[in-house]
Design an enzyme around this catalytic site. Structure first.
Site, PDB file in Angstrom:
ATOM      1  N   ASP A  33      41.057   5.951   5.284  1.00  0.00           N
ATOM      2  CA  ASP A  33      42.081   6.640   6.081  1.00  0.00           C
ATOM      3  C   ASP A  33      42.547   5.822   7.279  1.00  0.00           C
ATOM      4  OD1 ASP A  33      39.458   7.128   7.016  1.00  0.00           O
ATOM      5  OD2 ASP A  33      40.108   8.849   8.195  1.00  0.00           O
ATOM      6  N   GLU A  56      33.761  -3.600  -0.439  1.00  0.00           N
ATOM      7  CA  GLU A  56      34.146  -4.477   0.674  1.00  0.00           C
ATOM      8  C   GLU A  56      33.372  -5.789   0.627  1.00  0.00           C
ATOM      9  OE1 GLU A  56      33.682  -1.241   0.935  1.00  0.00           O
ATOM     10  OE2 GLU A  56      35.376  -0.386   2.015  1.00  0.00           O
ATOM     11  N   HIS A 119      34.557  10.324  12.200  1.00  0.00           N
ATOM     12  CA  HIS A 119      33.744   9.855  11.074  1.00  0.00           C
ATOM     13  C   HIS A 119      33.740   8.317  11.011  1.00  0.00           C
ATOM     14  CE1 HIS A 119      37.798   9.797   9.374  1.00  0.00           C
ATOM     15  NE2 HIS A 119      37.357   9.023   8.428  1.00  0.00           N
ATOM     16  N   HIS A 120      32.847   7.771  10.204  1.00  0.00           N
ATOM     17  CA  HIS A 120      32.617   6.324  10.121  1.00  0.00           C
ATOM     18  C   HIS A 120      32.235   5.715  11.471  1.00  0.00           C
ATOM     19  CE1 HIS A 120      34.224   6.869   6.203  1.00  0.00           C
ATOM     20  NE2 HIS A 120      35.437   6.393   6.355  1.00  0.00           N
ATOM     21  N   GLY A 411      23.856 -18.857   0.702  1.00  0.00           N
ATOM     22  CA  GLY A 411      23.052 -18.554  -0.477  1.00  0.00           C
ATOM     23  C   GLY A 411      22.913 -17.083  -0.815  1.00  0.00           C
ATOM     24  N   ASP A 438      21.677 -13.786 -14.439  1.00  0.00           N
ATOM     25  CA  ASP A 438      21.766 -12.330 -14.625  1.00  0.00           C
ATOM     26  C   ASP A 438      21.494 -11.569 -13.321  1.00  0.00           C
ATOM     27  OD1 ASP A 438      19.117 -13.205 -14.748  1.00  0.00           O
ATOM     28  OD2 ASP A 438      18.615 -12.141 -16.603  1.00  0.00           O
ATOM     29  N   ASN A 465      17.991 -14.462 -18.457  1.00  0.00           N
ATOM     30  CA  ASN A 465      16.579 -14.852 -18.587  1.00  0.00           C
ATOM     31  C   ASN A 465      15.667 -13.759 -18.028  1.00  0.00           C
ATOM     32  OD1 ASN A 465      17.116 -15.214 -15.914  1.00  0.00           O
ATOM     33  ND2 ASN A 465      16.876 -17.431 -15.909  1.00  0.00           N
ATOM     34  N   GLY A 467      15.630 -11.960 -15.382  1.00  0.00           N
ATOM     35  CA  GLY A 467      15.292 -11.767 -13.966  1.00  0.00           C
ATOM     36  C   GLY A 467      15.509 -12.987 -13.115  1.00  0.00           C
ATOM     37  N   GLU A 471      13.159 -17.547  -8.383  1.00  0.00           N
ATOM     38  CA  GLU A 471      12.195 -16.934  -7.464  1.00  0.00           C
ATOM     39  C   GLU A 471      10.773 -17.029  -8.018  1.00  0.00           C
ATOM     40  OE1 GLU A 471      13.791 -16.628  -4.719  1.00  0.00           O
ATOM     41  OE2 GLU A 471      14.180 -14.520  -4.362  1.00  0.00           O
TER      42      GLU A 471
HETATM   43  C1  LIG Z   1      21.846 -11.257  -1.192  1.00  0.00           C
HETATM   44  C2  LIG Z   1      20.615 -11.972  -1.636  1.00  0.00           C
HETATM   45  N1  LIG Z   1      19.522 -11.270  -1.956  1.00  0.00           N
HETATM   46  C3  LIG Z   1      18.420 -11.919  -2.388  1.00  0.00           C
HETATM   47  C4  LIG Z   1      18.389 -13.271  -2.501  1.00  0.00           C
HETATM   48  C5  LIG Z   1      17.144 -13.982  -2.985  1.00  0.00           C
HETATM   49  N2  LIG Z   1      17.380 -14.663  -4.265  1.00  0.00           N
HETATM   50  C6  LIG Z   1      17.699 -15.956  -4.342  1.00  0.00           C
HETATM   51  S1  LIG Z   1      17.869 -16.513  -5.905  1.00  0.00           S
HETATM   52  C7  LIG Z   1      17.503 -14.987  -6.520  1.00  0.00           C
HETATM   53  C8  LIG Z   1      17.396 -14.771  -7.986  1.00  0.00           C
HETATM   54  C9  LIG Z   1      18.552 -15.229  -8.779  1.00  0.00           C
HETATM   55  O1  LIG Z   1      18.303 -14.852 -10.097  1.00  0.00           O
HETATM   56  P1  LIG Z   1      19.328 -15.180 -11.220  1.00  0.00           P
HETATM   57  O2  LIG Z   1      20.701 -15.074 -10.696  1.00  0.00           O
HETATM   58  O3  LIG Z   1      19.005 -14.383 -12.415  1.00  0.00           O
HETATM   59  O4  LIG Z   1      19.074 -16.727 -11.474  1.00  0.00           O
HETATM   60  P2  LIG Z   1      17.971 -17.441 -12.392  1.00  0.00           P
HETATM   61  O5  LIG Z   1      17.123 -18.270 -11.466  1.00  0.00           O
HETATM   62  O6  LIG Z   1      17.177 -16.408 -13.094  1.00  0.00           O
HETATM   63  O7  LIG Z   1      18.760 -18.303 -13.321  1.00  0.00           O
HETATM   64  C10 LIG Z   1      17.268 -14.073  -5.509  1.00  0.00           C
HETATM   65  C11 LIG Z   1      16.900 -12.667  -5.717  1.00  0.00           C
HETATM   66  C12 LIG Z   1      19.552 -13.961  -2.139  1.00  0.00           C
HETATM   67  N3  LIG Z   1      19.651 -15.282  -2.199  1.00  0.00           N
HETATM   68  N4  LIG Z   1      20.658 -13.283  -1.747  1.00  0.00           N
HETATM   69 MG   LIG Z   2      17.989 -14.809 -14.120  1.00  0.00          MG
END
Ligand SMILES: Cc1ncc(C[n+]2csc(CCOP(=O)(O)OP(=O)(O)O)c2C)c(N)n1
Ligand SMILES: [Mg+2]
Length: 569
Positions: A33, A56, A119-120, A411, A438, A465, A467, A471
């Site tokens: 709004d 956003e 609001h907001h 990053g 992913d 893969n 996850g 990490e």
């Molecule tokens: C906003 C944010 N949250 C958390 C992280 C921490 N982080 C860095 S790399 C990553 C995982 C990326 O996984 P994916 O995109 O599946 O890449 P893969 O290594 O599995 O190929 C995370 C959670 C980050 N960099 N940015």
């Molecule tokens: Mg992955």
């Protein structure tokens, strides 16, 4: 004193006109709004094209991607909820030196003046929280009023452009339609001219050092791109026959087929010839160098003590610091001043590694995947990388005229999907390739719908893969916190656009990948590649392992055999 010519305009219309004059043709964001008034003016005046996004956060990433190709980008959000949704992306623009204008339709001045709860807000009687928050992630910010709007709008836009940093402006919802006096002439985006004496002295000092050197070299960070001096740097390198290296934030800024291009400098993690040329140079010229652990091979980078540090608006040469100079003018002057060198031949380019033949029925591995990608890249591509094992993209050699888009310093996972919408909007005629994991994709996946809605034709390479593999190299090789839900990724184009013509592929073998890579680029291509959760190129896992040492220290839990390590053959 004669006053400069002026005219009367509505505040909102003046803002839109100034954005247009600054070369912004699209505005990303989410309506609310408090900002609908400006959207109505946009609609009625037909100035900018509105690109509504799903969130956003994604708008902030899109504006960032747009700005990287266009020179300036903008987004529109609503008070508080929208502003805080976008602040991660705007913080990223600040970290990555990208000029983005974040406009927030904010609380009407009537309510601010009378202290009416709205609001907001935090409902605590203060209207300044979000302005204050943005002060930390912008080069300048302001709340517009009828008195300051004409000056502040120009100041903020010009500051973003000059500093290559984001700015934030609040447009209270009850002033967009008020007439104010504004300058008659257009907004001119230009740097303040350099101080003539400082510029002359600076050029002489840099040229003197470079001319006397026997092994001059150039090291490039992302500011070389932001301040638009890549061609000057190549001209200088050519004239002096000096090698040029980049750090990973500046991947692709120097044409990788340029004969004097060395490669990526990452301290001890660099190839030997790159390291040697940089570290034993008797005159290194560094452009906008901002070292952090992931751009220095974990602080193993070691620049010569007498390195010349040139930045957007200042230069350090020995004990002298030159202010009020612009990088472009300095470099142009230095190019003219140094003698042409003919006897320092570039090092011969190493022959490309022979491609091994991939068995079509073999299960896809990261090694085979990236080898295949090397063959897929072509001249002029816009190449995106998100955090994760897709960082392997840094190891590929880019053809000429490619643009790399990534967020190495900030990053933030998911950046690439939102930013892709931005670069596609800025340069739809180019081919855009996204390399994403992913986990990163899940953060901002819904923006795929906006990309499809506007008929864009990127190629999306998603690694499934299961996850957060990168990490797992820090901590939790097998822990459930690094696992994610297994989406049916390749079906998403259909979910996000019922009548989509996108070509989707689920790739499990080398043969599957070859089939996907031979699809024509006449529509979106979505390639979901299923790979092992422990599969990643060795340099990537090594970097995660080292990161864990730094992050957790010697008493950390990473030594409990709880960490993905490079395979030992
Ligand atoms: C906003 C944010 N949250 C958390 C992280 C921490 N982080 C860095 S790399 C990553 C995982 C990326 O996984 P994916 O995109 O599946 O890449 P893969 O290594 O599995 O190929 C995370 C959670 C980050 N960099 N940015
Ligand atoms: Mg992955």
């Amino acid at each position: 004193m004669p006053s400069s010519p002026s005219r009367r305009m509505k505040i909102g219309e003046f803002l839109l006109l100034r954005l247009e004059e600054a070369g912004v043709r699209h505005l990303f964001g989410v309506p609310g709004d408090y900002n609908l008034v400006l959207l109505q003016q946009l609609q009625d005046t037909g100035t900018l094209k509105w690109i509504g996004t799903c969130s956003e956060l994604n708008a902030s990433y899109a504006a960032d991607g747009y700005a990287r190709l266009n020179g300036l980008g903008a987004l529109l959000v609503t008070n508080g909820v929208g502003a805080l949704g976008a602040i991660n992306g705007v913080g990223g623009s600040y970290s990555e030196h990208v000029p983005v204008i974040c406009i927030c339709g904010s609380i009407p001045l009537r309510s601010v003046e009378r202290g009416l709860g709205m609001h907001h807000t935090m409902a605590d009687g203060s209207y300044d929280h979000f302005l204050n928050a943005y002060a930390h992630v912008t080069a300048a910010c302001a709340r517009l009023t009828p008195r300051n709007a004409a000056i502040e709008i120009d100041r903020l836009i010009l500051t973003a452009w000059r500093e290559k940093r984001p700015v934030y402006m609040e447009l209270p919802s009850d002033i967009a339609y008020l007439d104010i006096e504004v300058p008659a002439g257009p907004l001119v985006l230009a740097d303040a001219p350099s101080d003539a004496e400082r510029l002359r002295s600076c050029i002489a000092a840099v040229a003197r050092r470079l001319s006397a050197a026997t092994s001059p070299a150039i090291l490039v960070d992302a500011d070389a791109d932001r301040f638009g001096v890549a061609s000057e740097l190549m001209e200088l390198a050519e004239k002096m026959q000096a090698p040029v290296a980049v750090i990973n934030t500046a991947k692709g800024v120097i044409d990788e087929t340029f004969p004097h291009y060395l490669g990526i400098y990452l301290g001890k993690a660099s190839e030997a010839h790159v390291r040697e040329a940089i570290e034993i140079s008797d005159c290194l010229l560094a452009i906008g160098y901002r070292p952090i652990e992931v751009t220095t091979g974990d602080f193993t980078a070691s620049l010569p003590a007498n390195t010349i540090h040139a930045r957007g608006h200042s230069v350090d040469v020995g004990d002298d610091n030159y202010q009020a100079v612009t990088l472009k003018e300095v470099l142009r002057g230095v190019i003219n001043a140094v003698p042409r060198v003919r006897n320092r031949a570039p090092r011969p380019v190493a022959a490309a590694a022979a491609r091994t033949h991939a068995d079509p029925s073999a299960k896809l591995t990261q090694a085979a995947y990236w080898q295949a990608m090397q063959g897929y890249l072509r001249e002029g591509d816009v190449l995106f990388v998100d955090n994760g094992t897709s960082y392997a993209l840094f190891g590929l050699k880019f053809p000429p005229k490619c643009t790399f888009v990534g967020s190495v310093n900030w990053g933030s996972i998911g950046y690439s999907v939102g930013a892709l919408l931005g670069t596609l909007t800025a340069a739809p005629e180019r081919r855009h390739l996204l390399f994403v994991g992913d986990g990163s994709f899940q953060v901002t996946a819904q923006e795929l719908s906006t990309i499809l809605r506007h008929d864009h034709k990127p190629v999306i390479f998603l690694i499934n893969n299961g996850g957060y593999t990168i990490e797992r190299g820090y901590l939790g090789k097998d822990e459930a916190y690094n696992d994610i839900a297994n989406w049916s990724y390749a079906d998403l184009p259909k979910v996000f656009r019922r009548d989509t013509s996108a070509r989707s592929f689920v790739v499990k073998t080398n043969g599957d990948l070859q089939k996907a890579l031979s699809a024509p680029n006449d529509t979106m291509i979505f390639v979901e590649s299923i790979m092992d959760r422990y599969d990643a190129l060795a340099p990537i896992i090594n970097s995660s392992n080292k990161g864990a040492e730094l992050d957790y220290g010697p008493r950390g839990p990473q030594n409990r055999d709880n960490q993905l390590r490079p395979a030992t053959h």
